[in-house]
Design a protein around this motif. Structure first.
Motif, mmCIF file in Angstrom:
data_model
loop_
_atom_site.group_PDB
_atom_site.id
_atom_site.type_symbol
_atom_site.label_atom_id
_atom_site.label_comp_id
_atom_site.label_asym_id
_atom_site.label_seq_id
_atom_site.Cartn_x
_atom_site.Cartn_y
_atom_site.Cartn_z
ATOM 1 N N ASP A 97 0.825 -1.208 0.000
ATOM 2 C CA ASP A 97 0.000 0.000 0.000
ATOM 3 C C ASP A 97 0.862 1.263 0.000
ATOM 4 O O ASP A 97 0.531 2.251 -0.668
ATOM 5 N N ALA A 98 1.972 1.233 0.722
ATOM 6 C CA ALA A 98 2.869 2.401 0.775
ATOM 7 C C ALA A 98 3.464 2.678 -0.613
ATOM 8 O O ALA A 98 3.565 3.836 -1.025
ATOM 9 N N TRP A 99 3.857 1.638 -1.346
ATOM 10 C CA TRP A 99 4.395 1.841 -2.698
ATOM 11 C C TRP A 99 3.322 2.417 -3.631
ATOM 12 O O TRP A 99 3.618 3.273 -4.444
ATOM 13 N N ALA A 100 2.111 1.927 -3.495
ATOM 14 C CA ALA A 100 1.034 2.428 -4.351
ATOM 15 C C ALA A 100 0.764 3.903 -4.097
ATOM 16 O O ALA A 100 0.431 4.651 -5.021
ATOM 17 N N LYS A 101 0.918 4.353 -2.870
ATOM 18 C CA LYS A 101 0.717 5.768 -2.553
ATOM 19 C C LYS A 101 1.833 6.636 -3.122
ATOM 20 O O LYS A 101 1.608 7.788 -3.468
ATOM 21 N N LYS A 102 3.042 6.080 -3.217
ATOM 22 C CA LYS A 102 4.199 6.851 -3.688
ATOM 23 C C LYS A 102 4.349 6.862 -5.208
ATOM 24 O O LYS A 102 4.941 7.780 -5.757
ATOM 25 N N ASP A 103 3.852 5.835 -5.885
ATOM 26 C CA ASP A 103 4.118 5.691 -7.316
ATOM 27 C C ASP A 103 2.832 5.267 -8.023
ATOM 28 O O ASP A 103 2.292 4.197 -7.740
ATOM 29 N N ASN A 104 2.354 6.092 -8.957
ATOM 30 C CA ASN A 104 1.068 5.794 -9.600
ATOM 31 C C ASN A 104 1.147 4.629 -10.582
ATOM 32 O O ASN A 104 0.122 4.213 -11.112
ATOM 33 N N ARG A 105 2.327 4.071 -10.824
ATOM 34 C CA ARG A 105 2.437 2.869 -11.657
ATOM 35 C C ARG A 105 2.105 1.607 -10.866
ATOM 36 O O ARG A 105 1.928 0.541 -11.441
ATOM 37 N N VAL A 106 2.016 1.730 -9.541
ATOM 38 C CA VAL A 106 1.821 0.566 -8.676
ATOM 39 C C VAL A 106 0.348 0.404 -8.327
ATOM 40 O O VAL A 106 -0.300 1.334 -7.847
ATOM 41 N N LYS A 107 -0.161 -0.801 -8.594
ATOM 42 C CA LYS A 107 -1.513 -1.196 -8.178
ATOM 43 C C LYS A 107 -1.357 -2.302 -7.147
ATOM 44 O O LYS A 107 -0.456 -3.131 -7.256
ATOM 45 N N VAL A 108 -2.267 -2.346 -6.191
ATOM 46 C CA VAL A 108 -2.233 -3.406 -5.174
ATOM 47 C C VAL A 108 -3.568 -4.125 -5.163
ATOM 48 O O VAL A 108 -4.627 -3.492 -5.198
ATOM 49 N N ILE A 109 -3.491 -5.421 -5.121
ATOM 50 C CA ILE A 109 -4.679 -6.262 -4.982
ATOM 51 C C ILE A 109 -4.512 -7.033 -3.682
ATOM 52 O O ILE A 109 -3.496 -7.710 -3.484
ATOM 53 N N HIS A 110 -5.485 -6.938 -2.798
ATOM 54 C CA HIS A 110 -5.480 -7.719 -1.563
ATOM 55 C C HIS A 110 -6.516 -8.823 -1.724
ATOM 56 O O HIS A 110 -7.661 -8.552 -2.073
ATOM 57 N N LYS A 111 -6.110 -10.068 -1.487
ATOM 58 C CA LYS A 111 -7.035 -11.197 -1.614
ATOM 59 C C LYS A 111 -6.718 -12.232 -0.562
ATOM 60 O O LYS A 111 -5.656 -12.216 0.051
ATOM 61 N N GLU A 112 -7.675 -13.139 -0.373
ATOM 62 C CA GLU A 112 -7.438 -14.259 0.542
ATOM 63 C C GLU A 112 -6.385 -15.172 -0.055
ATOM 64 O O GLU A 112 -6.255 -15.278 -1.271
ATOM 65 N N ASN A 113 -5.655 -15.850 0.809
ATOM 66 C CA ASN A 113 -4.602 -16.744 0.345
ATOM 67 C C ASN A 113 -5.182 -17.834 -0.538
ATOM 68 O O ASN A 113 -6.115 -18.528 -0.173
#
Length: 156
Positions: free
Chosen positions: A103-119
């Motif tokens: 999440d921190a990388w996504a806030k700093k760089d608009n090229r970064v997307k984060v997906i949170h999912k169950e294992n």
């Protein structure tokens, strides 16, 4: 919608309005160049980070319990010589600090997307990344690996 780039042509310089990167080079330098010179200038603008085309490479990194290695991995991706990419970090239900790091990388760089999912495992995480990717090409990188600075450029 137009988008500023960081190629050094000024803050009001836009590539998204151009029909193609070749049209941009011709408009920028005139039509006195050979095809080889046009191609060389297009490559130069891509290396400078110009966003002349929509994202065409999606780098997908499944993330699970790799907080000690993840920063090196992400740094190696974000420092690519080829800049026309998105980085998709797929948090596969990691129990460590990886979700917050992503999440921190996504806030700093608009090229970064984060997906949170169950294992769901490596294949499930890669599939989730592909479902959310906008690139024409995929590069899969394991979260404990690093890549050379010109990997994406050489592959494209």
């Amino acid at each position: 919608m137009s988008e500023n780039c960081n190629c050094g042509h000024g803050e009001h310089h836009h590539h998204a309005d151009m029909e193609s990167k070749y049209d941009f080079v011709i408009a920028e330098y005139g039509n006195t160049m050979s095809d080889e010179e046009v191609a060389a200038n297009v490559k130069k603008h891509i290396r400078r980070g110009c966003n002349m085309d929509p994202v065409n490479v999606s780098v997908i990194v499944p993330v699970y319990n790799m907080q000690d290695y993840l920063a090196r991995c992400v740094d190696s991706i974000l420092s690519q010589t080829y800049q026309n990419f998105e980085l998709i970090l797929v948090d596969d239900g990691s129990p460590d600090n990886c979700p917050a790091m992503c999440d921190a990388w996504a806030k700093k760089d608009n090229r970064v997307k984060v997906i949170h999912k169950e294992n769901g495992g490596l294949s499930s995480a890669r599939n989730a990344g592909m479902e959310n990717a906008s690139g024409d090409y995929y590069i899969f990188v394991d979260s404990d690996d690093t890549i050379s600075p010109n990997m994406a450029e050489e592959m494209v």
